[in-house]
Design an enzyme around this catalytic site. Structure first.
Site, PDB file in Angstrom:
ATOM      1  N   HIS A 154     -43.120  48.195  78.745  1.00  0.00           N
ATOM      2  CA  HIS A 154     -41.682  47.660  77.743  1.00  0.00           C
ATOM      3  C   HIS A 154     -42.504  47.128  76.732  1.00  0.00           C
ATOM      4  CE1 HIS A 154     -42.167  43.193  78.804  1.00  0.00           C
ATOM      5  NE2 HIS A 154     -42.647  43.615  79.952  1.00  0.00           N
ATOM      6  N   ASP A 168     -47.441  40.564  76.755  1.00  0.00           N
ATOM      7  CA  ASP A 168     -46.575  41.153  77.630  1.00  0.00           C
ATOM      8  C   ASP A 168     -45.497  41.606  76.775  1.00  0.00           C
ATOM      9  OD1 ASP A 168     -44.552  41.467  79.630  1.00  0.00           O
ATOM     10  OD2 ASP A 168     -44.343  39.273  79.898  1.00  0.00           O
ATOM     11  N   GLU A 224     -36.859  45.276  79.475  1.00  0.00           N
ATOM     12  CA  GLU A 224     -37.426  44.497  80.588  1.00  0.00           C
ATOM     13  C   GLU A 224     -37.444  43.250  81.074  1.00  0.00           C
ATOM     14  OE1 GLU A 224     -40.668  43.248  83.657  1.00  0.00           O
ATOM     15  OE2 GLU A 224     -40.617  42.724  81.478  1.00  0.00           O
ATOM     16  N   GLU A 225     -37.532  42.422  80.120  1.00  0.00           N
ATOM     17  CA  GLU A 225     -37.568  40.957  80.334  1.00  0.00           C
ATOM     18  C   GLU A 225     -36.209  40.651  80.720  1.00  0.00           C
ATOM     19  OE1 GLU A 225     -40.049  39.312  80.491  1.00  0.00           O
ATOM     20  OE2 GLU A 225     -41.539  40.098  79.462  1.00  0.00           O
ATOM     21  N   ASP A 265     -48.113  46.753  83.007  1.00  0.00           N
ATOM     22  CA  ASP A 265     -47.847  45.445  82.417  1.00  0.00           C
ATOM     23  C   ASP A 265     -48.813  44.651  82.842  1.00  0.00           C
ATOM     24  OD1 ASP A 265     -46.110  43.631  81.540  1.00  0.00           O
ATOM     25  OD2 ASP A 265     -44.163  44.273  82.948  1.00  0.00           O
ATOM     26  N   HIS A 310     -46.102  34.664  79.096  1.00  0.00           N
ATOM     27  CA  HIS A 310     -44.881  34.040  78.487  1.00  0.00           C
ATOM     28  C   HIS A 310     -45.250  32.841  77.677  1.00  0.00           C
ATOM     29  CE1 HIS A 310     -41.528  36.350  80.906  1.00  0.00           C
ATOM     30  NE2 HIS A 310     -42.608  37.182  80.570  1.00  0.00           N
TER      31      HIS A 310
END
Ligand code: CO
Ligand code: ZN
Length: 331
Positions: A62, A164, A194-195, A217, A303
């Site tokens: 992503h 990410d 995606e998130e 990922d 994150h």
């Protein structure tokens, strides 16, 4: 390799606003593809043709990153915001963010006596505006910002926001560059959103209709002081997913990955991620079902603006992906 990763991770691209990131990736991969297209939602789909005797494989990573979205602007020019993707208040406090038009802001907090009360609604973005009018000249309600911080090179390890999943995108780009002749039609899909719920993977998997789905990922590690219980360690090789909250990897795909790694002496480890999902979660539920798995890049501090990856792991992930795509696939 480091410069390619830097270009990918530093690009702006919160969920739904991946255009700049897509342009950077497209510029890098176009020369290795037999055809490139962009679909309605913004997924970038690059095909590397096989010799016609193999399978149709979808490889997904992503392009979007976590970020913040402006909820309101007050009379003093402060912006209240919500999260785009998973965001912890303690992680964003004191950070710099950047909007698509280049406006930079810093994240401040109301007075909070008990750290437990530190919630996103106590935080605000300060873009240096003296009042509402000045703020509204630069930013509107609904505008999104991502973290604003350069990548740091620690030698064999790299730290940045956006690992990410731009590191997954980088693994795909490097695989496209390195792979040789293949029997398989390989659809490299750089997905959107995606998130916020694996949305780009869902529509692109429907369009591609693959025989096998592989996503790339990040995954967490269990090797930092008093961390979560998890067998994955940074620098211990490509992580082959067994399960997360979006998918139980198809046993045949998991075995194909592990056997390929063993055959080519590629370091690998099995991954069980207790929370979190990825694009394969959407891919494997497409149409009548697609056997799917995930090659994960071990990453610390996911994150945050300090996501850390190991270059040896990245090499292992690229090698594993290349060998799977080159070989005949019998599921
Ligand atoms: Co994420
Ligand atoms: Zn991700």
């Amino acid at each position: 390799m480091k410069e390619l990763i830097r270009k990918f991770v530093e690009a702006y691209g919160p969920s739904g606003y991946e255009d700049r990131t897509r342009a950077v990736i497209q510029d890098e991969i176009e020369k290795y593809a037999d055809g490139v297209s962009v679909d309605v939602l913004g997924n970038l789909i690059a095909l590397k043709k096989g010799d016609g005797t193999g399978k149709k494989i979808m490889i997904a990573g992503h392009m979007d990153e976590i970020g913040v979205i402006v909820l309101s602007i007050d009379d003093n020019g402060f912006l209240r915001f919500s999260n785009v993707g998973g965001l912890h208040p303690a992680v964003v406090l004191g950070q710099r963010v950047i909007f698509e038009n280049g406006t930079v802001g810093v994240i401040g907090s109301e007075r909070v006596d008990d750290p437990k009360d530190l919630k996103l609604d106590k935080l605000f973005i300060d873009i240096g505006a003296k009042n509402r009018q000045e703020a509204e000249a630069k930013v509107s309600v609904g505008d999104m910002a991502g973290f604003h911080v350069p990548m740091v090179d620690l030698g064999s390890r790299l730290v940045s926001k956006g690992m990410d999943d731009r590191i997954g995108c980088a693994v795909m780009a490097l695989a496209m560059q390195r792979m040789g002749r293949t029997p398989n039609d390989c659809y490299f899909v750089f997905t959107v959103q995606e998130e916020v719920g694996l949305r780009g993977a869902r529509t692109s998997a429907f369009a591609v209709g693959p025989d096998l789905g592989i996503s790339l990922d990040v995954t967490r590690t269990g090797d930092t002081p008093k961390s979560i219980t998890m067998a994955v360690g940074l620098g211990k090789g490509a992580a082959i997913k067994v399960k997360d909250s979006s998918i139980v990897a198809h046993p045949k795909v998991k075995n194909l990955m592990a056997e390929t790694a063993r055959k080519h002496n590629i370091p690998y480890q099995f991954e069980v991620l207790e929370g979190g999902g990825t694009d394969s979660g959407a891919i494997h539920m497409t149409r009548e079902g697609v056997p799917s798995g995930v090659i994960s890049i071990p990453t610390r501090y996911i994150h945050s603006q300090c996501e850390m990856v190991d270059l040896g792991d990245i090499e292992a992930c690229v090698n594993l992906l290349v060998k799977i795509l080159e070989g005949p696939v019998n599921l």
